[in-house]
Motif scaffolding. Structure first.
Motif, PDB file in Angstrom:
ATOM      1  N   ASN A 196       0.889  -1.186   0.028  1.00  0.00           N
ATOM      2  CA  ASN A 196      -0.007   0.004   0.063  1.00  0.00           C
ATOM      3  C   ASN A 196       0.987   1.280   0.066  1.00  0.00           C
ATOM      4  OD1 ASN A 196      -2.488   1.230   0.041  1.00  0.00           O
ATOM      5  ND2 ASN A 196      -2.545   1.398   2.424  1.00  0.00           N
ATOM      6  N   ASP A 254      -1.248   8.609  -0.872  1.00  0.00           N
ATOM      7  CA  ASP A 254      -0.887   7.742  -2.152  1.00  0.00           C
ATOM      8  C   ASP A 254       0.242   8.159  -2.983  1.00  0.00           C
ATOM      9  OD1 ASP A 254      -2.928   6.044  -1.725  1.00  0.00           O
ATOM     10  OD2 ASP A 254      -4.437   7.157  -2.586  1.00  0.00           O
ATOM     11  N   ASN A 286      -3.075   3.109  -5.069  1.00  0.00           N
ATOM     12  CA  ASN A 286      -4.634   3.236  -5.122  1.00  0.00           C
ATOM     13  C   ASN A 286      -5.400   4.022  -6.297  1.00  0.00           C
ATOM     14  OD1 ASN A 286      -4.584   1.546  -2.918  1.00  0.00           O
ATOM     15  ND2 ASN A 286      -4.145   3.208  -1.703  1.00  0.00           N
ATOM     16  N   HIS A 289      -9.352   1.398  -4.307  1.00  0.00           N
ATOM     17  CA  HIS A 289      -8.381   0.817  -3.219  1.00  0.00           C
ATOM     18  C   HIS A 289      -7.739  -0.364  -3.767  1.00  0.00           C
ATOM     19  CE1 HIS A 289      -6.518   0.187   0.566  1.00  0.00           C
ATOM     20  NE2 HIS A 289      -7.092  -1.087   0.468  1.00  0.00           N
TER      21      HIS A 289
END
Lengths: 281, 503
Positions: free
Chosen positions: B66, B144, B172, B176
């Protein structure tokens, strides 16, 4: 062995708000305190901006949405069924506490409610927002709405939340200036209630009982080193410490002292000044 | 670079002194000071993301996927600590420590060889301080948008596994975890179930010369052999040779020879390129596609793009995460089959395409971390224009396996064992005219390694490890590999004590 007290809720909302935001009395450190600013350096904001005002309804759709968020963020530690059996559990703490909370147990540490009671929704919201120093990151990255969704999903995992009307700890007074006299009084309280048995005379977490303590799940639980406020799981602002001392951390070995301070709640603020005086950070 | 060689006589004292120093030092570092950047930023222990550093646990993997944001969120800007002089965008020291970290590795190694007279292959104890220092500057610039810069200083030998990463990740995109785009210089295998970088048993670089052909390999590197090139008799082609000295094979340029034991392709420490990954269908299924820059081994200089695809699936269970991954990697004209009879380089008519396939699995359960990978390599059949070169024998297939199991004994002790084996390919037999009889040049290699690691702090690992060559008892005629012991056999064993720490 849960003692559940059902008492009339008197001005619950107001009190909840004060405790949950880490505010007390005249100290208006609102939203940001809950957002995890650790009290002292939180920026005062008008009360209207409190995230708690933006509560969303607790309904099936939001519980379901909460589950999806849980599966992205929480499942690694709290496990597929919320029983705390995530793949990270034993790597996080191999043979000591804490293990990720078992949400089906209905046992919660970070409350503004009496020992044995369920936490308030705001308590859960605060924990999720701030995280738990050392063990769980804060989830400020989620919007307020999403954090409420997570709260509702977690509540759905334990039947104990159904119809729970937890009794709040009693808050008397406000933080007082840390004068030498107050710290000295706090020291007396620390001695009187034998905090040193676990936390040690200098607060280093090395009292004589320190090696023997276990949590409800059988894991060894060392008492906190009171000289390191940044490691306090429940927060280190005066209002946070008030909660810790009065409510105790259920499921762990940190007792609740609300009965002992009955009628002399003012002394808690002295005790807090004493604890703060130990800080070595 | 400080390489100190001590003779055996002095070693116990030196060893003891050094380790007393390291232990004394690690015990005076304040706890809070021993937590690297991300842990500092989120005020959590290293073990929130690591089984034990440097390996990531399932939460740490998702954090990495992430873009260094808490899984599920885009908290790149939210978690940023207070910046002093905010309007000026200035950073405080406090903020910088949330981005910066230093990793330091130092070793004491003692190897034992069949033939210790080969130049660098010495049985002496080597103290290498520091062995590898990495400085990281990593984090999020905004929601992000993540960055990762790593400068590495490696003091060990030529061809040491050395990498410097520098990349940006746009996270993302399209929703997501739908797509995260990584651009720059990165390690392609970061999300594979057996990632190249994160080994409990850190790679020990080779001692080898890639500017000669065939490459003299004084000491084989100790790393998961599944990752290695596995092919003997390959070079990076005439163009590279010409760029140094067209005729003299001793003056070839660095990197000319492809070491059969160097990590390559998907499993290379770093490559320049673009990769896209995501988990668009819930949290179980992961895809990763990428293209990375490569130079062909053909005669004219030409940049091509190697392509890869990796798919991974995770199953979560009680206290456990099981994942399997598979990848395909395509490299066009990646290597030139090369022979060097009597000091004259002979090249195949064409550079060969190279395909790599791999599968890996990892199972973390309670305090176990078990992972393994099998990687297959396949090259085109080399074609040489003329005899005798055309009479050489080549294996176009190779395969390697690495399996490791780590076990946490308690909060501070970890033990682990790794098995590596490599079924080598590439040049097998020289033409009969050039003394090309059995045994084959592309000898297989296999090693077993054990490690005991002690963590006085979650971010500091002190270890002792031992590698044993499982093939070294087999005696080969010495003429098989350039007149010296075959590298796959020569290193009999190695014992290492060291420290791997981050702060």
């Amino acid at each position: 062995m849960k003692i559940r007290k059902h008492v009339q809720r008197i001005s619950r909302t107001a009190l909840t708000f004060i405790l949950a935001t880490g505010m007390s009395g005249t100290v208006i450190t609102t939203a940001l305190a809950a957002e995890g600013g650790m009290g002292a350096d939180a920026i005062p904001l008008p009360i209207e901006l409190s995230p708690f005002k933006q509560r969303i309804p607790e309904n099936a759709a939001n519980v379901e949405a909460g589950r999806a968020l849980y599966e992205r963020s929480c499942i690694w530690c709290h496990g597929v069924n919320g029983e705390g059996k995530g793949p990270v559990a034993y790597f996080l703490s191999r043979d000591t506490a804490p293990h990720p909370r078992d949400f089906t147990s209905g046992i919660y540490k970070f409350r503004s409610t009496l020992s044995g009671e369920m936490p308030t929704d705001e308590d859960l919201f605060r924990t999720i927002t701030r995280g738990i120093p050392g063990f769980m990151p804060g989830f400020r990255g989620y919007s307020t709405e999403d954090r409420w969704r997570l709260v509702y999903y977690i509540k759905s995992l334990s039947p104990d939340f159904k119809d729970a009307e937890p009794e709040l700890i009693k808050v008397v007074g406000t933080p007082i200036p840390p004068t030498a006299a107050s710290v000295q009084r706090g020291y007396q309280v620390y001695q009187k209630f034998k905090c040193w048995e676990c936390h040690g005379g200098g607060g280093a977490g090395n009292g004589k009982k320190a090696g023997t303590l276990k949590d409800d799940w059988g894991f060894r639980l060392p008492p906190r080193d009171l000289r390191r406020p940044s490691s306090f799981k429940n927060g280190n602002a005066p209002a946070d410490l008030y909660r810790t001392i009065m409510a105790g951390l259920d499921g762990g070995a940190m007792p609740s002292y609300s009965d002992f301070f009955e009628g002399s709640e003012q002394e808690v603020w002295d005790l807090i000044n004493y604890i703060n005086s130990l800080a070595a950070e | 670079m400080r390489i100190t060689r001590l003779t055996r006589r002095y070693c116990p004292t030196a060893l003891l002194a050094l380790f007393t120093m390291i232990i004394a030092w690690t015990s005076v570092i304040p706890e809070a000071g021993a937590v690297p950047a991300f842990a500092r930023k989120f005020n959590v222990s290293c073990n929130v993301c690591h089984t034990r550093p440097p390996r990531l646990n399932p939460f740490g993997q998702r954090f990495q996927e992430n873009g260094y944001q808490i899984p599920g969120t885009s908290d790149g800007s939210v978690s940023r600590k207070r910046l002093l002089g905010g309007e000026l965008g200035g950073a405080t020291l406090d903020a910088i420590s949330n981005y910066m970290a230093v990793r330091l590795r130092a070793d004491i190694q003692q190897a034992s060889f069949r033939d210790a007279t080969i130049t660098e292959a010495s049985d002496d104890i080597e103290i290498i301080l520091p062995n590898i220092v990495n400085i990281f500057f990593a984090g999020t610039a905004s929601d992000d948008l993540s960055f990762f810069f790593e400068a590495e200083y490696a003091s060990q030998g030529e061809g040491a596994v050395a990498f410097e990463r520098a990349f940006l990740v746009f996270d993302n995109l399209g929703g997501h975890q739908v797509a995260n785009i990584k651009v720059g210089r990165f390690d392609p295998a970061a999300m594979y179930s057996f990632p190249t970088h994160r080994q409990q048993i850190n790679p020990v670089g080779p001692k080898a010369e890639t500017a000669a052909f065939p490459p003299p390999i004084d000491r084989i590197p100790l790393l998961p052999l599944a990752f290695s090139a596995k092919m003997f008799g390959l070079s990076r082609g005439q163009r590279l040779a010409d760029s140094a000295a067209p005729t003299d094979p001793d003056l070839l340029s660095e990197g000319f020879a492809i070491l059969p034991f160097e990590p390559l392709f998907y499993n290379a420490p770093v490559s320049n390129g673009i990769s896209v990954h995501g988990r668009p269908f819930g949290t179980n299924f992961l895809y990763q596609v990428g293209i990375v820059q490569a130079q062909t081994a053909e005669n004219e200089s030409r940049t091509t793009f190697d392509r890869y695809l990796m798919l991974r699936y995770d199953w979560l269970g009680e206290y456990s995460d099981f994942s399997i991954s598979g990848f395909i990697y395509n490299a066009d004209k990646a290597a030139m089959p090369t022979l060097n009879p009597a000091g004259t380089l002979i090249y195949a008519t064409d550079a060969v395409d190279w395909q790599r396939y791999g599968i890996a699995a990892r199972w973390t359960s309670k305090w176990w971390d078990i992972y393994g990978t099998i990687i297959w390599d396949e090259i085109d059949q080399p074609v040489f224009a003329m005899a005798p070169a055309s009479l050489s024998t080549w294996d176009t297939d190779a395969m390697g396996i690495s399996i490791e199991a780590d076990y946490l004994l308690n909060a501070k002790w970890l033990i682990g064992v790794r098995y590596d084996s490599m079924d080598a390919g590439g040049l097998s037999l020289l033409p009969p005219a050039l003394q090309g009889s059995d045994p084959a040049i592309n000898q297989d290699a296999s090693f077993i390694a054990v490690i005991a690691k002690y963590y006085p702090r979650p971010s500091i690992g002190l270890y002792a490890r031992y590698h044993q060559n499982l093939e070294s008892s087999v005696k080969l005629p010495t003429n098989v590999f350039g007149g010296v012991e075959h590298p796959a056999r020569n290193l009999k064993s190695m014992i290492t004590v060291g420290v791997d720490m981050a702060f």
